[in-house]
Design a protein around this motif. Structure first.
Motif, PDB file in Angstrom:
ATOM      1  N   ASN A 198      -5.515  -1.838   1.338  1.00 54.52           N
ATOM      2  CA  ASN A 198      -4.890  -1.382   2.591  1.00 54.52           C
ATOM      3  C   ASN A 198      -4.388  -2.541   3.457  1.00 54.52           C
ATOM      4  O   ASN A 198      -3.785  -2.322   4.506  1.00 54.52           O
ATOM      5  N   THR A 199      -4.634  -3.785   2.998  1.00 54.41           N
ATOM      6  CA  THR A 199      -4.084  -4.941   3.721  1.00 54.41           C
ATOM      7  C   THR A 199      -2.788  -5.419   3.084  1.00 54.41           C
ATOM      8  O   THR A 199      -2.170  -6.349   3.591  1.00 54.41           O
ATOM      9  N   PRO A 255     -12.319  -0.162  -6.808  1.00 55.35           N
ATOM     10  CA  PRO A 255     -11.271  -0.281  -5.794  1.00 55.35           C
ATOM     11  C   PRO A 255     -11.726   0.290  -4.450  1.00 55.35           C
ATOM     12  O   PRO A 255     -12.439   1.287  -4.393  1.00 55.35           O
ATOM     13  N   SER A 256     -11.293  -0.337  -3.386  1.00 51.50           N
ATOM     14  CA  SER A 256     -11.748   0.041  -2.049  1.00 51.50           C
ATOM     15  C   SER A 256     -11.340   1.456  -1.663  1.00 51.50           C
ATOM     16  O   SER A 256     -11.971   2.078  -0.809  1.00 51.50           O
ATOM     17  N   THR A 257     -10.305   1.990  -2.301  1.00 48.52           N
ATOM     18  CA  THR A 257      -9.838   3.339  -1.973  1.00 48.52           C
ATOM     19  C   THR A 257     -10.588   4.423  -2.738  1.00 48.52           C
ATOM     20  O   THR A 257     -10.402   5.608  -2.455  1.00 48.52           O
ATOM     21  N   GLY A 301      -7.705  -9.286  -1.562  1.00 49.08           N
ATOM     22  CA  GLY A 301      -8.299  -8.495  -0.506  1.00 49.08           C
ATOM     23  C   GLY A 301      -8.029  -7.012  -0.699  1.00 49.08           C
ATOM     24  O   GLY A 301      -7.337  -6.598  -1.624  1.00 49.08           O
ATOM     25  N   PRO A 302      -8.584  -6.167   0.173  1.00 48.39           N
ATOM     26  CA  PRO A 302      -8.454  -4.708   0.045  1.00 48.39           C
ATOM     27  C   PRO A 302      -7.002  -4.255   0.011  1.00 48.39           C
ATOM     28  O   PRO A 302      -6.137  -4.838   0.665  1.00 48.39           O
ATOM     29  N   SER A 316      -8.985  -3.419  -9.037  1.00 45.71           N
ATOM     30  CA  SER A 316     -10.162  -4.226  -8.699  1.00 45.71           C
ATOM     31  C   SER A 316      -9.872  -5.715  -8.819  1.00 45.71           C
ATOM     32  O   SER A 316     -10.251  -6.515  -7.952  1.00 45.71           O
ATOM     33  N   ASP A 364       0.834  -1.204   0.000  1.00 49.89           N
ATOM     34  CA  ASP A 364       0.000   0.000   0.000  1.00 49.89           C
ATOM     35  C   ASP A 364       0.870   1.256   0.000  1.00 49.89           C
ATOM     36  O   ASP A 364       0.499   2.285  -0.547  1.00 49.89           O
ATOM     37  N   GLU A 420      -7.599  -6.766  -5.973  1.00 50.44           N
ATOM     38  CA  GLU A 420      -8.335  -6.834  -4.703  1.00 50.44           C
ATOM     39  C   GLU A 420      -9.268  -8.040  -4.661  1.00 50.44           C
ATOM     40  O   GLU A 420      -9.487  -8.621  -3.590  1.00 50.44           O
TER      41      GLU A 420
END
Length: 309
Positions: A302-303, A212-214, A299-300, A292, A22, A295
Motif C-alpha cells: 500500500n506504499t 503479503p500485507s494485504t 515495503g508494504p 512477499s 497499488d 514487499e
C-alpha cells in the motif's frame, strides 16, 4: 539440460521489470531489479516466478488434454461396428531378438470400456506429477536463497572444507560448484524425509518472508497444511493405496482444502477437479511469493503509490 518435467511448456509468461503501483491491482511475475548484493536472491527468485507458473500450468494442461483425448477415443471406439478392433502391440524376445507382437485385440466396445476405465486413473498420475512440480519449485527457490546466503548452510565442523572453497570460490569456481552441488543434493535428499510442507515452512522462515500485507484469510501455515494434504494424496497414489487414509481425510477438513473432500476408508478415486485444485493453489502460492518478495525489498504494497523503474 532440461528435466523431463520441464519439457512441452505451453504457456510462457510475461515478466514485468518495474514495481507496480497499488492501484494497478494484482501483482504477478514482477521482477525486483537491484544493485544491492543482499537482495540479489530476491531478484533471481522473482525472475523465476513466471517460469514456475508456466511449468505448473503446462503440467496441468498436459494431463487435461490427455484425459480429453482418452474421452474422445472412448467415444470413437464405442461407435465402431463389432468387426472393427483395436490391436495393441508390445515387445517379446523371439529367438533372442526383441520383436513386436500383438498383446491384445479388442472390439470397439471393449476398447471403449478399457479407455473409460483407464481414464479414471490418469488424473491420479497427473496429481503425482503436479505435486512433484511443487517439490521442484520449493527446492529451487530454497537453493536460490541458500546460494546467496550460504553461511548457515555450510557451518559446522563437517563443512570446514566447504567454507574454505567458498572463500576461494573466485580462484577456483569449479571446485566450489562441485562441492556445492554435492552438499545441496545430500541436503535435499535428507530434507524431503521431513515432508514437503516442512521444507516450505523452513524456506519462509529461513528467508524471513511474511505473507503479503494485504492477505487476511490465509498465512504460510495454511499453505503448508495444503501442501501436506496434496503430499498425502501423492503418497497414496505412488504406493497404490486402495482407499482413503485417515490422514488424508483429516487434512481435507482444513479451510484451504478447496475441492478435496476425501472420506476415510472410501475407495481412492482421483478426478480432474483435484488436479484443478492443485494447479489453482500453485498459481495463488506463486503470486503470494512474488508479492512477499517485493514487499521484503520495497515495503508494504500500500506504499507503492507510483510505479518505480
Amino acid at each position: 539440460m532440461t528435466s523431463i518435467r520441464q519439457r512441452a511448456l505451453f504457456v510462457p509468461q510475461k515478466h514485468f521489470e518495474k514495481l507496480p503501483s497499488d492501484e494497478e491491482g494484482g501483482v504477478t511475475n514482477f521482477i525486483h531489479r537491484t544493485d544491492d548484493p543482499a537482495e540479489k536472491w530476491i531478484e533471481e527468485t522473482t525472475a523465476k516466478i513466471g517460469d514456475w507458473k508456466n511449468l505448473s500450468r503446462s503440467i496441468y494442461l498436459r494431463w487435461a488434454i490427455t484425459i480429453n483425448a482418452m474421452c474422445i477415443a472412448e467415444d470413437h471406439y464405442s461407435a465402431l461396428p463389432d468387426e472393427k478392433a483395436l490391436q495393441t502391440v508390445t515387445m517379446r524376445s523371439v529367438y533372442g531378438k526383441a520383436v513386436h507382437v500383438p498383446l491384445a485385440v479388442w472390439s470397439g466396445k471393449q476398447a471403449a470400456s478399457h479407455y473409460q476405465q483407464s481414464t479414471e486413473l490418469v488424473a491420479a498420475y497427473g496429481v503425482a506429477d503436479l505435486v512433484g512440480s511443487i517439490e521442484d519449485i520449493v527446492f529451487e527457490a530454497f537453493e536460490i536463497y541458500l546460494r546467496h546466503n550460504p553461511e548457515n548452510f555450510i557451518k559446522g565442523p563437517d563443512n570446514k572444507p566447504m567454507r574454505k572453497l567458498f572463500r576461494d570460490r573466485e580462484k577456483n569456481p569449479e571446485a566450489w560448484e562441485t562441492a556445492w552441488d554435492e552438499r545441496y543434493k545430500n541436503w535435499r535428499r535428507k530434507k524431503i524425509y521431513n515432508g514437503l510442507f516442512s521444507v516450505m515452512e523452513h524456506y519462509w522462515k529461513e528467508a524471513s518472508l511474511l505473507r503479503p500485507s494485504t492477505y487476511k484469510h490465509t498465512d504460510v501455515s495454511d499453505w503448508c497444511a495444503t501442501v501436506k494434504m496434496f503430499s498425502e494424496l501423492r503418497n497414496l497414489i505412488v504406493h497404490s493405496a486402495p482407499s482413503v487414509s485417515p490422514e488424508l481425510a483429516d487434512y481435507c477438513s482444513i479451510p484451504t482444502a478447496m475441492t478435496f473432500d476425501f472420506k476415510e476408508g472410501e475407495p481412492l478415486q482421483v478426478e480432474l477437479h483435484h488436479l484443478q485444485s492443485i494447479e489453482c493453489f500453485l498459481d495463488q502460492y506463486l503470486s503470494a511469493l512474488n508479492i512477499s518478495l517485493l514487499e521484503k525489498a520495497n515495503g508494504p504494497i500500500n506504499t507503492w503509490t507510483s510505479p518505480k523503474s
